[in-house]
Design a protein around this motif. Structure first.
Motif, short mmCIF file in Angstrom:
data_model
loop_
_atom_site.label_atom_id
_atom_site.label_comp_id
_atom_site.label_asym_id
_atom_site.label_seq_id
_atom_site.Cartn_x
_atom_site.Cartn_y
_atom_site.Cartn_z
N LYS A 50 0.81 -1.22 0.00
CA LYS A 50 0.00 0.00 0.00
C LYS A 50 0.84 1.26 0.00
CE LYS A 50 -3.90 -1.99 2.56
NZ LYS A 50 -4.75 -1.82 3.74
N ASP A 51 1.96 1.24 0.74
CA ASP A 51 2.79 2.43 0.87
C ASP A 51 4.19 2.02 1.29
OD1 ASP A 51 3.35 5.17 0.80
OD2 ASP A 51 2.87 5.45 2.91
N VAL A 52 5.19 2.78 0.85
CA VAL A 52 6.57 2.54 1.26
C VAL A 52 7.14 3.89 1.68
CG1 VAL A 52 8.83 1.62 0.63
CG2 VAL A 52 6.77 0.69 -0.46
N VAL A 53 7.73 3.93 2.88
CA VAL A 53 8.29 5.17 3.41
C VAL A 53 9.77 4.96 3.71
CG1 VAL A 53 8.17 6.87 5.28
CG2 VAL A 53 6.07 5.79 4.44
N SER A 54 10.60 5.87 3.22
CA SER A 54 12.04 5.79 3.49
C SER A 54 12.34 6.38 4.86
CB SER A 54 12.82 6.56 2.41
OG SER A 54 12.74 5.89 1.18
N GLY A 55 13.30 5.77 5.55
CA GLY A 55 13.65 6.27 6.87
C GLY A 55 14.95 5.69 7.40
N TYR A 56 15.12 5.80 8.71
CA TYR A 56 16.34 5.34 9.37
C TYR A 56 15.97 4.48 10.58
CZ TYR A 56 17.62 9.63 6.86
OH TYR A 56 17.75 10.61 5.92
N ALA A 57 16.77 3.46 10.85
CA ALA A 57 16.54 2.61 12.02
C ALA A 57 17.82 1.83 12.33
CB ALA A 57 15.38 1.65 11.78
N GLY A 58 17.84 1.26 13.52
CA GLY A 58 18.96 0.41 13.91
C GLY A 58 20.10 1.11 14.60
N GLY A 59 19.93 2.41 14.92
CA GLY A 59 20.99 3.17 15.59
C GLY A 59 20.52 3.76 16.90
#
Length: 198
Positions: A50-59
């Motif tokens: 339905k949707d894809v959002v770019s982001g940051y994780a794992g820090g």
């Protein structure tokens, strides 16, 4: 009699609406496989997404910026959050697709993008996602010559990337990186998705 029929019709319409709302469920998966412009573009063509959002994780850095991520000091990876309809595409299918959209055996980056922010990573939010990711990785490992380096870790926080990163390939198809790196990959993946439908 007309009132009775109207009441019955309204009841059926309400029941039908309730059923369609119940089936319109959305679940999410967060993963990273190199530059998020690439993975976002790859997953946007998959039916059921339905949707894809770019982001940051794992820090560990709170509310990180792209500049901080590029310093390679925050521990974050460039990731995407995929919102999908599990009635159309399964978690297992999303994970299987993951091994096709990037090289999970590369250490320290992806293609010509080097650094920990481009590492291969799956971030789970519940035991079911963790088990599915581990099973998928084990199955995929049999198809690669080199060992898979993909991390499977709990998602602590997903930070949405800056607005100019969202839908980057769709909005900038003629930019150099998009035209020469992303476009050929998306073309190949579209052909694979189309072939599966036949």
């Amino acid at each position: 009699m007309k009132r009775l029929l109207l009441s019955a019709a309204l009841g059926l319409a309400t029941l039908s609406l309730m059923k369609s709302t119940a089936s319109a469920k959305t679940e999410s998966l967060v993963l990273g496989g190199g530059c998020f412009w690439c993975t976002e573009a790859a997953y946007e063509i998959l039916p059921g997404v339905k949707d894809v959002v770019s982001g940051y994780a794992g820090g560990k850095e709170q509310n990180p910026t792209y500049e901080q991520i590029c310093s390679k000091l925050t521990g974050h990876a460039e990731v995407i959050k995929i919102d999908y309809d599990p009635a159309v595409v399964s978690l297992e299918k999303l994970l299987d697709y993951f091994w096709h959209v990037h090289n999970p055996t590369q250490v320290g980056g992806q293609g010509n993008d080097h650094g920990p922010q481009y590492r291969s990573i799956i971030l789970f939010t519940n035991p079911e996602q963790k088990a599915a990711a581990e099973k998928s990785r084990a199955t995929a490992a049999k198809t690669f010559r080199d060992p898979i380096t993909t991390e499977i870790v709990p998602l602590e926080k997903f930070w949405v990337a800056e607005k100019y990163h969202q839908d980057y390939f769709r909005l900038n198809p003629n930019a150099g990186y998009c035209a020469y790196v992303i476009a050929p990959k998306v073309k190949k993946l579209k052909a694979e998705v189309a072939a599966e439908k036949k």
